[in-house]
Scaffold this motif. Sequence first.
Motif: not given
Length: 460
Positions: A178-189, A166-176
């Motif tokens: 505009d929600l006021p929450y942070w979303a994204g990816v935290v890389p790990l290595r 799995r690669t890439g970013g967030v795959r949220d529902e379109p309806a979500d």
Amino acid sequence: MYAPTARTTANRSRDRMSYDRATAHAVLDEAYHCVLGFVVDGEPRLLPTLHVRVGDTLYLHGSTGSRPLLAARGDAGLPVCVTVTLLDGLVFGRSQFHHSANYRSVVAHGTAHLVTGEDDKRTVLTALVEKAAAGRAADSRPPSRRELAETAVLALPLREVSVRTRTGGVRDEPADLDLPYWAGVVPLRQVAGPPEPDAGVTAPLPAYLLSGTGVPVREPAGPARPDPAHVTDPPDTAGPAGSGAQAAGPSGPGTAASPWYEPVPLHGAHVLLEPLTPAHADDLFTATAEPEVWAHLSHPTPTDPAAMRAVVGTALDARRRGERVPWVQRCARTGAAIGSTSYYDLDPARRCVAIGYTWLGRPWWGSAVNTEAKLLLLGRAFDGLGAVRVVWQTDIRNTRSQAAIARLGATREGVLRMHRQRPDGSWRDTVQYAMTVDEWPNAQARLRERLRRAAPGERG
């Protein structure tokens, strides 16, 4: 390509599946450990173990008394499933349902057999050691016949193999969205820390551990932080000796390995610059015991070897964060550790570096050691790394340091007033010097002439 089978065909998210041989090999080679699955007496067992791939065979390390190895003794072998997973990031969705992870994984099915030939077993064990660090097999004792007898190796032909990623970013529902929450990816290595020598080790840190420890590299995002240091005047961010304090400033993993951040060995006729390690602390404590050495430093004189180990530990922590490149200074004649020096404020994009965090035992003051050490560091910066500017900073009270910097051919650029606070609470003015690539050829010629007139151990 590996041919898909009923066991390697996914029932969902088939777009994440791959059977590419090169991709599978890359994941297996990057991972240090795997999980070995098998069945004993009708019950499943999962064991973590080390592995190495040689060609299209996966070898698994174990003990001759372990259950899977005992079960694999027969001609029929042992049916197994081996999994490897590399976690690349945590995915934070706006909804809990869409939290996920980025990863690369391999699943291999098949029948494993014991490696019985002594020569074959030696070859596999050598490959396992070389996987830990290329060059280590020649730098360690081979297994004895008794050790070989106590070690078991399973061989699994790689025939039924699948890769899932799995690669890439967030795959949220379109309806979500505009929600006021942070979303994204935290890389790990996975990143290796500084090597920690065993008690009694006197051998220097091998070169293959210097270049392969996964030290994170930080590319500065803004202007360089002025951390003054030279000769016996390291920046205040070194922290109090014995406190184990870490250097202040931005932290975080860098984006890619860079030669700017490697403390490559630099050898001269008077001084040897080698990567600083914890094993140097005791010798450094002995060599720099005089209070004069620490008179202009940002921390008091180390009072015991533990305090010196804290000073060294701070330097190595800063190296792991990509903030410093520390060397130990060793006397070329005796091999004794006599001081330390560093690159800091490294800026490969602007091709600029500072030299500092430098301290040297009192008996070597005024000798050719400091001159040659700076010549080696300047040559590494200008000729090896392509730097266009090298900076020094020192306390305005440290007139000896200022004279030493000026003798190198650096230009005094000015004074940073009330630049930082001394340990006694007073505010210090910092004098800044620099040398540019245009000034380097003449400075190099003058320094080489000074060293030519100085026999090893004499003043320079």
